[in-house]
Design a protein around this motif. Structure first.
Motif, PDB file in Angstrom:
ATOM      1  N   ILE A 138      10.261  -1.038   0.541  1.00  0.00           N
ATOM      2  CA  ILE A 138      10.328   0.257  -0.148  1.00  0.00           C
ATOM      3  C   ILE A 138       9.051   0.555  -0.931  1.00  0.00           C
ATOM      4  O   ILE A 138       9.010   1.505  -1.709  1.00  0.00           O
ATOM      5  N   ARG A 139       8.006  -0.224  -0.698  1.00  0.00           N
ATOM      6  CA  ARG A 139       6.787  -0.073  -1.481  1.00  0.00           C
ATOM      7  C   ARG A 139       5.962   1.148  -1.040  1.00  0.00           C
ATOM      8  O   ARG A 139       6.269   1.784  -0.044  1.00  0.00           O
ATOM      9  N   TRP A 140       4.909   1.431  -1.808  1.00  0.00           N
ATOM     10  CA  TRP A 140       4.036   2.554  -1.472  1.00  0.00           C
ATOM     11  C   TRP A 140       3.208   2.218  -0.236  1.00  0.00           C
ATOM     12  O   TRP A 140       3.347   1.138   0.340  1.00  0.00           O
ATOM     13  N   LEU A 141       2.351   3.139   0.176  1.00  0.00           N
ATOM     14  CA  LEU A 141       1.662   3.020   1.458  1.00  0.00           C
ATOM     15  C   LEU A 141       0.247   2.460   1.351  1.00  0.00           C
ATOM     16  O   LEU A 141      -0.517   2.550   2.310  1.00  0.00           O
ATOM     17  N   ARG A 142      -0.100   1.847   0.214  1.00  0.00           N
ATOM     18  CA  ARG A 142      -1.408   1.220   0.071  1.00  0.00           C
ATOM     19  C   ARG A 142      -1.231  -0.230  -0.407  1.00  0.00           C
ATOM     20  O   ARG A 142      -1.768  -0.636  -1.428  1.00  0.00           O
ATOM     21  N   CYS A 143      -0.478  -0.978   0.392  1.00  0.00           N
ATOM     22  CA  CYS A 143      -0.212  -2.372   0.041  1.00  0.00           C
ATOM     23  C   CYS A 143      -1.440  -3.255   0.206  1.00  0.00           C
ATOM     24  O   CYS A 143      -1.433  -4.424  -0.207  1.00  0.00           O
ATOM     25  N   ASN A 183       2.298 -13.565   2.883  1.00  0.00           N
ATOM     26  CA  ASN A 183       2.155 -13.101   4.265  1.00  0.00           C
ATOM     27  C   ASN A 183       3.087 -13.906   5.153  1.00  0.00           C
ATOM     28  O   ASN A 183       3.406 -15.058   4.856  1.00  0.00           O
ATOM     29  N   ILE A 184       3.519 -13.290   6.256  1.00  0.00           N
ATOM     30  CA  ILE A 184       4.530 -13.889   7.138  1.00  0.00           C
ATOM     31  C   ILE A 184       3.957 -14.083   8.543  1.00  0.00           C
ATOM     32  O   ILE A 184       3.247 -13.214   9.066  1.00  0.00           O
ATOM     33  N   TYR A 185       4.311 -15.217   9.161  1.00  0.00           N
ATOM     34  CA  TYR A 185       3.817 -15.572  10.489  1.00  0.00           C
ATOM     35  C   TYR A 185       4.970 -16.109  11.339  1.00  0.00           C
ATOM     36  O   TYR A 185       5.866 -16.781  10.833  1.00  0.00           O
ATOM     37  N   HIS A 195       1.366  -9.660  11.229  1.00  0.00           N
ATOM     38  CA  HIS A 195       1.052  -8.233  11.103  1.00  0.00           C
ATOM     39  C   HIS A 195      -0.448  -8.041  10.931  1.00  0.00           C
ATOM     40  O   HIS A 195      -1.101  -8.798  10.218  1.00  0.00           O
ATOM     41  N   PRO A 196      -1.031  -7.041  11.554  1.00  0.00           N
ATOM     42  CA  PRO A 196      -2.473  -6.786  11.379  1.00  0.00           C
ATOM     43  C   PRO A 196      -2.773  -6.348   9.953  1.00  0.00           C
ATOM     44  O   PRO A 196      -1.904  -5.849   9.237  1.00  0.00           O
ATOM     45  N   THR A 197      -4.019  -6.536   9.554  1.00  0.00           N
ATOM     46  CA  THR A 197      -4.425  -6.130   8.201  1.00  0.00           C
ATOM     47  C   THR A 197      -4.708  -4.636   8.190  1.00  0.00           C
ATOM     48  O   THR A 197      -5.736  -4.183   8.673  1.00  0.00           O
ATOM     49  N   ASN A 198      -3.770  -3.894   7.635  1.00  0.00           N
ATOM     50  CA  ASN A 198      -3.943  -2.451   7.435  1.00  0.00           C
ATOM     51  C   ASN A 198      -3.305  -2.098   6.096  1.00  0.00           C
ATOM     52  O   ASN A 198      -3.106  -2.978   5.248  1.00  0.00           O
ATOM     53  N   GLN A 199      -2.982  -0.834   5.902  1.00  0.00           N
ATOM     54  CA  GLN A 199      -2.496  -0.410   4.590  1.00  0.00           C
ATOM     55  C   GLN A 199      -1.093  -0.915   4.270  1.00  0.00           C
ATOM     56  O   GLN A 199      -0.634  -0.810   3.131  1.00  0.00           O
ATOM     57  N   LEU A 202      -1.067  -6.795   2.364  1.00  0.00           N
ATOM     58  CA  LEU A 202      -2.236  -7.316   1.671  1.00  0.00           C
ATOM     59  C   LEU A 202      -2.899  -8.362   2.554  1.00  0.00           C
ATOM     60  O   LEU A 202      -2.220  -9.232   3.105  1.00  0.00           O
ATOM     61  N   ASN A 203      -4.209  -8.259   2.673  1.00  0.00           N
ATOM     62  CA  ASN A 203      -4.956  -9.262   3.427  1.00  0.00           C
ATOM     63  C   ASN A 203      -5.120 -10.491   2.539  1.00  0.00           C
ATOM     64  O   ASN A 203      -6.109 -10.647   1.838  1.00  0.00           O
TER      65      ASN A 203
END
Length: 281
Positions: A138-143, A183-185, A195-199, A202-203
């Motif tokens: 439910i977070r915002w779109l700039r994680c 992060n999950i793998y 998951h790829p690093t995008n918005q 968090l990378n």
């Protein structure tokens, strides 16, 4: 008495005073990092500091210190507190000004604080694995920005806590993003998926170390979104973060992963990570 960092000064904990009008307190208008310390040495500090500056750029916050100065100051904090094993928490806010959603018209001085915390490595979790639950993201779109706005993460983590689980694995619809603080793998037939690093994620700095470990081990990595169903069908699942390091996940909701035991590929990645830790100890 332990010291804390307030802007340029190392002060006693009981001397720390922050204004009620600090925008970090009122709006979460700031950024942060958590840097691991092993045997008195910072682990991947350059990567953490670089990410801090990227987050600052993303929210249009100017950090009034060079990276080199900040790096040295954090080492001074560790030495002053004689920290052996644990981590540094560091945050920078936009500063103090009368409450208004828009940026202050008059220039404000960012407020930097940092402190150290002793913490043992979670070796039992590394050895035995942990449980997790699936929750809607439910977070915002700039994680990708490591901001102080963590209420969505907090609510997800609380759900995990109430379910007697270590982590909450978040998903947007059917797509798995990341954990509430990790992060999950997934690993299937010897291939690592994440998951790829995008918005949307968090990378993670530990994630970056995992990628290097996989490259060195010859493990193929596929960075593409995976569904909840695909995650539950993985041969192995694990999470990574600064404080959790490489932690196997052996149960998600009611689904048992790899017969409830950490998998062989996860063990290889753990060992490769441990070798990098030993290099700074």
């Amino acid at each position: 008495m332990e010291k804390m960092l307030l802007n340029n000064d190392l002060i006693d904990n009981d001397q720390m005073k922050l204004s009620i009008n600090d925008r970090g307190y009122q709006f979460g208008d700031g950024i942060y990092e958590v840097i691991k310390v092993y045997n008195g040495n910072l682990f991947t500090p350059t990567e953490h500091i670089d990410r801090l500056y990227r987050s600052a750029d993303a929210i249009r916050l100017v950090i009034p210190y060079t990276k080199d100065v900040l790096h040295k100051t954090l080492y001074d904090l560790v030495e002053e507190n004689e920290l052996v094993d644990g981590h540094i928490y560091l945050q920078i806010t936009r500063g103090v000004s009368p409450r208004n959603h828009a940026f202050p018209i008059e220039p404000t001085e960012p407020v930097l604080i940092a402190y150290t915390q002793t913490a043992e490595r979670p070796v039992n979790n590394h050895r035995n694995g942990v449980s997790a639950i699936l929750v809607e993201d439910i977070r915002w779109l700039r994680c990708d920005i490591k901001s102080l706005n963590l209420l969505g993460n907090v609510l997800a983590k609380q759900k995990a806590h109430e379910a007697n689980c270590y982590e909450a694995i978040q998903h947007r619809g059917e797509i798995v993003t990341e954990g509430s603080s990790s992060n999950i793998y997934g690993i299937k037939n010897g291939v690592l998926y994440t998951h790829p690093t995008n918005q949307y994620i968090l990378n993670g700095i530990t994630r970056q170390v995992v990628m290097k470990c996989c490259q060195e081990l010859g493990i193929q990595v596929v960075e593409e979104p995976m569904t909840k169903e695909e995650l539950l069908q993985m041969d192995e699942v694990f999470l990574s973060s600064t404080t959790s390091e490489i932690t196997p996940i052996i149960k998600i909701d009611d689904s048992i992963i790899n017969s409830g035991k950490p998998g062989d590929f996860t063990r290889k990645i753990q060992q490769a990570f441990e070798e990098k830790v030993q290099q700074v100890m």
